[in-house]
Design a protein around this motif. Sequence first.
Motif, PDB file in Angstrom:
ATOM      1  N   THR A  92      35.588  40.567  31.588  1.00 41.54           N
ATOM      2  CA  THR A  92      36.141  41.330  32.519  1.00 41.54           C
ATOM      3  C   THR A  92      35.409  42.713  32.509  1.00 41.54           C
ATOM      4  O   THR A  92      34.991  43.218  31.583  1.00 41.54           O
ATOM      5  CB  THR A  92      37.598  41.509  31.726  1.00 41.54           C
ATOM      6  OG1 THR A  92      38.354  40.338  31.667  1.00 41.54           O
ATOM      7  CG2 THR A  92      38.513  42.542  32.623  1.00 41.54           C
ATOM      8  N   PHE A  93      35.284  43.040  34.117  1.00 36.23           N
ATOM      9  CA  PHE A  93      34.815  44.345  34.159  1.00 36.23           C
ATOM     10  C   PHE A  93      35.884  45.281  34.935  1.00 36.23           C
ATOM     11  O   PHE A  93      36.592  45.041  35.780  1.00 36.23           O
ATOM     12  CB  PHE A  93      33.749  44.009  35.520  1.00 36.23           C
ATOM     13  CG  PHE A  93      32.428  43.614  35.036  1.00 36.23           C
ATOM     14  CD1 PHE A  93      31.398  44.053  34.899  1.00 36.23           C
ATOM     15  CD2 PHE A  93      32.512  42.154  34.925  1.00 36.23           C
ATOM     16  CE1 PHE A  93      30.166  43.353  34.385  1.00 36.23           C
ATOM     17  CE2 PHE A  93      31.258  41.640  34.442  1.00 36.23           C
ATOM     18  CZ  PHE A  93      30.112  42.033  34.327  1.00 36.23           C
ATOM     19  N   PRO A 113      36.650  45.876  43.075  1.00 34.06           N
ATOM     20  CA  PRO A 113      36.217  44.700  42.514  1.00 34.06           C
ATOM     21  C   PRO A 113      35.542  43.770  43.336  1.00 34.06           C
ATOM     22  O   PRO A 113      34.738  43.086  42.967  1.00 34.06           O
ATOM     23  CB  PRO A 113      37.705  44.193  41.893  1.00 34.06           C
ATOM     24  CG  PRO A 113      38.496  45.641  41.778  1.00 34.06           C
ATOM     25  CD  PRO A 113      37.902  46.403  42.743  1.00 34.06           C
ATOM     26  N   PRO A 114      35.941  43.584  44.642  1.00 31.34           N
ATOM     27  CA  PRO A 114      35.241  42.845  45.619  1.00 31.34           C
ATOM     28  C   PRO A 114      33.907  42.948  45.834  1.00 31.34           C
ATOM     29  O   PRO A 114      32.938  42.192  45.653  1.00 31.34           O
ATOM     30  CB  PRO A 114      36.054  42.711  46.819  1.00 31.34           C
ATOM     31  CG  PRO A 114      37.231  43.465  46.509  1.00 31.34           C
ATOM     32  CD  PRO A 114      37.178  44.105  45.215  1.00 31.34           C
ATOM     33  N   ALA A 132      37.512  37.615  41.539  1.00 30.25           N
ATOM     34  CA  ALA A 132      36.947  36.723  40.418  1.00 30.25           C
ATOM     35  C   ALA A 132      35.740  35.773  40.715  1.00 30.25           C
ATOM     36  O   ALA A 132      35.943  35.459  42.232  1.00 30.25           O
ATOM     37  CB  ALA A 132      37.781  35.913  39.658  1.00 30.25           C
ATOM     38  N   VAL A 133      34.500  35.578  40.058  1.00 33.98           N
ATOM     39  CA  VAL A 133      33.563  34.732  40.601  1.00 33.98           C
ATOM     40  C   VAL A 133      33.700  33.781  39.438  1.00 33.98           C
ATOM     41  O   VAL A 133      33.749  34.015  38.261  1.00 33.98           O
ATOM     42  CB  VAL A 133      32.393  35.495  40.864  1.00 33.98           C
ATOM     43  CG1 VAL A 133      32.589  36.414  42.095  1.00 33.98           C
ATOM     44  CG2 VAL A 133      31.680  36.202  39.783  1.00 33.98           C
ATOM     45  N   VAL A 134      32.836  32.639  39.769  1.00 32.59           N
ATOM     46  CA  VAL A 134      32.914  31.710  38.700  1.00 32.59           C
ATOM     47  C   VAL A 134      31.627  30.824  38.944  1.00 32.59           C
ATOM     48  O   VAL A 134      30.759  31.018  40.079  1.00 32.59           O
ATOM     49  CB  VAL A 134      33.980  30.366  39.109  1.00 32.59           C
ATOM     50  CG1 VAL A 134      35.397  31.228  38.508  1.00 32.59           C
ATOM     51  CG2 VAL A 134      34.088  29.716  40.154  1.00 32.59           C
ATOM     52  N   ASP A 135      31.030  30.078  37.898  1.00 32.08           N
ATOM     53  CA  ASP A 135      29.698  29.310  37.963  1.00 32.08           C
ATOM     54  C   ASP A 135      30.212  28.118  38.752  1.00 32.08           C
ATOM     55  O   ASP A 135      30.988  27.438  38.215  1.00 32.08           O
ATOM     56  CB  ASP A 135      29.412  29.089  36.519  1.00 32.08           C
ATOM     57  CG  ASP A 135      28.137  28.277  36.460  1.00 32.08           C
ATOM     58  OD1 ASP A 135      27.824  27.602  37.471  1.00 32.08           O
ATOM     59  OD2 ASP A 135      27.519  27.994  35.140  1.00 32.08           O
ATOM     60  N   TRP A 171      35.931  38.444  35.923  1.00 33.73           N
ATOM     61  CA  TRP A 171      36.866  39.004  36.630  1.00 33.73           C
ATOM     62  C   TRP A 171      36.621  40.441  36.738  1.00 33.73           C
ATOM     63  O   TRP A 171      36.415  41.112  35.660  1.00 33.73           O
ATOM     64  CB  TRP A 171      38.177  38.748  35.543  1.00 33.73           C
ATOM     65  CG  TRP A 171      39.529  39.278  35.868  1.00 33.73           C
ATOM     66  CD1 TRP A 171      39.940  40.579  35.348  1.00 33.73           C
ATOM     67  CD2 TRP A 171      40.439  39.095  36.854  1.00 33.73           C
ATOM     68  NE1 TRP A 171      41.220  40.864  35.832  1.00 33.73           N
ATOM     69  CE2 TRP A 171      41.320  39.798  37.054  1.00 33.73           C
ATOM     70  CE3 TRP A 171      40.253  38.001  37.718  1.00 33.73           C
ATOM     71  CZ2 TRP A 171      42.414  39.776  37.766  1.00 33.73           C
ATOM     72  CZ3 TRP A 171      41.437  37.760  38.558  1.00 33.73           C
ATOM     73  CH2 TRP A 171      42.535  38.726  38.688  1.00 33.73           C
ATOM     74  N   PHE A 172      37.103  41.076  37.775  1.00 37.22           N
ATOM     75  CA  PHE A 172      36.967  42.215  38.187  1.00 37.22           C
ATOM     76  C   PHE A 172      38.234  42.977  38.351  1.00 37.22           C
ATOM     77  O   PHE A 172      39.008  42.408  39.070  1.00 37.22           O
ATOM     78  CB  PHE A 172      35.932  42.567  39.335  1.00 37.22           C
ATOM     79  CG  PHE A 172      34.715  41.834  39.079  1.00 37.22           C
ATOM     80  CD1 PHE A 172      33.676  42.624  38.549  1.00 37.22           C
ATOM     81  CD2 PHE A 172      34.532  40.507  39.407  1.00 37.22           C
ATOM     82  CE1 PHE A 172      32.287  42.100  38.238  1.00 37.22           C
ATOM     83  CE2 PHE A 172      33.115  39.652  38.963  1.00 37.22           C
ATOM     84  CZ  PHE A 172      32.276  40.654  38.468  1.00 37.22           C
TER      85      PHE A 172
END
Length: 142
Positions: free
Chosen positions: A8-9, A14-15, A58-61, A70-71
């Motif tokens: 988490t950041f 966030p985007p 959020a970004v995922v592999d 998660w931002f």
Amino acid sequence: MAARIQVTFDAASPPTLGRFWAQVLGYVEDAPPPPFSTWDEALDAMGVPVEQRDSAYAVVDPDGAGPRLWFQKVPEEKSGKNRVHLDVTVRPDLPREERPDAVRARASELEGLGARRLYEKEELGSFWVTMQDPEGNEFCVQ
């Protein structure tokens, strides 16, 4: 059962920060929950006002191997050095003598995405460049 990890950041945007890290790591935007085909549809159904839709990202592999990032939007700016940071590895199979040039090249690419180079270090047979993402979070390219 192994635990799943999410990193988490805290972020001002966030985007924006999420898209930066997606490019760095080859990640993609996390998909909206079923049955929704877009995040706007999902957020409409959840009653999230348009002006609050930049509060998380959020970004995922895409291969499912790496942790979800998660931002979350926070009002305060970053105030000190990170206690935890990400290390971005450049081709782990490279011979030691080729690593510095490859690490420097990757660091230059990341500067083009908005990262800032802080310093280089070589120690105990390892070489890395310490950098900051667009919001000042430290990370290393090794």
